[in-house]
Design a protein around this motif. Structure first.
Motif, PDB file in Angstrom:
ATOM      1  N   LYS A  42     -20.727 -29.814  10.532  1.00 26.31           N
ATOM      2  CA  LYS A  42     -20.139 -31.157  10.609  1.00 26.31           C
ATOM      3  C   LYS A  42     -19.303 -31.443   9.370  1.00 26.31           C
ATOM      4  CE  LYS A  42     -23.501 -33.270  13.730  1.00 26.31           C
ATOM      5  NZ  LYS A  42     -22.508 -33.657  14.738  1.00 26.31           N
ATOM      6  N   GLY A  43     -18.095 -31.938   9.604  1.00 31.98           N
ATOM      7  CA  GLY A  43     -17.204 -32.295   8.504  1.00 31.98           C
ATOM      8  C   GLY A  43     -16.607 -31.119   7.771  1.00 31.98           C
ATOM      9  N   ALA A  44     -16.720 -29.897   8.308  1.00 34.43           N
ATOM     10  CA  ALA A  44     -16.267 -28.708   7.586  1.00 34.43           C
ATOM     11  C   ALA A  44     -14.758 -28.670   7.397  1.00 34.43           C
ATOM     12  CB  ALA A  44     -16.728 -27.442   8.312  1.00 34.43           C
ATOM     13  N   ARG A  45     -14.002 -29.413   8.211  1.00 32.91           N
ATOM     14  CA  ARG A  45     -12.542 -29.402   8.081  1.00 32.91           C
ATOM     15  C   ARG A  45     -12.028 -30.478   7.132  1.00 32.91           C
ATOM     16  NH1 ARG A  45     -11.835 -30.374  13.984  1.00 32.91           N
ATOM     17  NH2 ARG A  45      -9.645 -30.805  13.508  1.00 32.91           N
ATOM     18  N   LYS A  46     -12.920 -31.288   6.601  1.00 33.69           N
ATOM     19  CA  LYS A  46     -12.502 -32.287   5.615  1.00 33.69           C
ATOM     20  C   LYS A  46     -12.238 -31.612   4.272  1.00 33.69           C
ATOM     21  CE  LYS A  46     -15.122 -36.169   7.584  1.00 33.69           C
ATOM     22  NZ  LYS A  46     -16.221 -37.155   7.342  1.00 33.69           N
ATOM     23  N   THR A  47     -11.233 -32.086   3.555  1.00 33.07           N
ATOM     24  CA  THR A  47     -10.908 -31.489   2.250  1.00 33.07           C
ATOM     25  C   THR A  47     -12.029 -31.679   1.248  1.00 33.07           C
ATOM     26  OG1 THR A  47      -9.756 -33.531   1.633  1.00 33.07           O
ATOM     27  CG2 THR A  47      -8.419 -31.751   2.584  1.00 33.07           C
ATOM     28  N   THR A  48     -12.892 -32.667   1.479  1.00 32.47           N
ATOM     29  CA  THR A  48     -13.993 -32.937   0.558  1.00 32.47           C
ATOM     30  C   THR A  48     -15.274 -32.187   0.914  1.00 32.47           C
ATOM     31  OG1 THR A  48     -14.580 -34.887   1.881  1.00 32.47           O
ATOM     32  CG2 THR A  48     -13.108 -35.234  -0.014  1.00 32.47           C
TER      33      THR A  48
END
Length: 280
Positions: A42-48
């Motif tokens: 989950k959220g792995a494509r966010k820059t953060t």
């Protein structure tokens, strides 16, 4: 396969991934104890995202995973071996993609197979360490193909005739892709599903099938023999898998672009495989 608790730890190599939703990724991974799994990051494509750098293609990571209804959720990820050359060198990207797709094709979700895990880790380590353009790269791919076929239950019979069980002589014998092995000239005479296989080609296939990688690594094979081995293994895999691997076309384009010639052994170089006549 051991039972998975609500939270469980596992090592994993990323074989395949796809985007999901606005910021998530679905990863197909191979693990040593749980076989092949589909997990969600989950959220792995966010820059953060703190996990993203530890979940790269072909990377070996240690994961903490939470059980869930559809996909188990990766809650922590730490790189164990990142294999940077497999994402920076174009030839190695193609070769690693092929290895990952091959392993993906021969494994089923949830089926533990520690031997295939060990084979994949060894192959990625060796491929990452090879010098760019190394003549050992095609040897490694063919060695892995034959080892994986054996581990998956599709090992071709290369030593005895499929028809009469006699030990094959160092002459031109006959290969049947559909039967997964070799017929002697006498048994092949009545068959229409066979093709000739030269003694030296059969010798190389046997060598790759029965030797360890440290032994195979330093051998030299004449280019036309290696091309014939490549062609036969490619078509045998097509027969077994009943489909063409997507990475093959990319890999073959790279090979035609800049593949260095594989020369016969010179004085002081690694030993070449003997011909059938020399080994008879």
């Amino acid at each position: 396969m051991p039972d998975r608790q609500r939270l469980y730890r596992t090592h994993a190599v990323v074989l395949r991934r796809r985007d999901f939703g606005d910021a998530d990724r679905i990863l197909t991974v191979l693990t040593p104890n749980y076989g092949k799994l589909e997990l969600i990051a989950k959220g792995a494509r966010k820059t953060t995202s703190r996990k993203a750098g530890h979940l790269e293609m072909f990377g070996h990571s240690s994961l903490l995973v939470a059980k869930a209804r559809t996909w188990d959720i990766i809650t922590e990820a730490v790189s164990v071996e990142s294999f940077p050359a497999l994402r920076s060198d174009l030839d190695k990207i193609g070769q690693a993609s092929y290895l990952a797709e091959l392993v993906d094709s021969f494994t089923e979700t949830g089926d533990e197979n520690l031997a295939i895990w060990d084979l994949l880790i060894l192959a990625l380590q060796e491929l990452n360490a090879l010098e760019p353009g190394s003549r050992s790269a095609p040897l490694l791919l063919h060695w892995v193909q034959l080892q994986l076929l054996a581990l998956a239950g599709f090992q071709p019979q290369l030593f005895e005739c499929l028809g009469c069980d006699a030990e094959l002589e160092p002459v031109t014998n006959f290969l049947s892709l559909s039967e997964g092995g070799i017929f002697c000239p006498g048994c092949a005479a009545a068959r229409r599903d066979v093709e000739p296989i030269e003694a030296d080609v059969l010798k190389v296939l046997r060598f790759f099938q029965t030797r360890t990688w440290p032994t195979v690594r330093n051998v030299q094979v004449r280019s036309h023999i290696l091309q014939r081995v490549d062609n036969l293994l490619h078509r045998y895999l097509l027969t077994v898998l009943e489909r063409r691997l997507k990475s093959v076309d990319f890999l073959r384009r790279l090979q035609h672009m800049d593949a260095p010639p594989i020369r016969a052994a010179a004085a002081g170089a690694a030993p070449a495989l003997p011909t059938a006549e020399e080994s008879a």
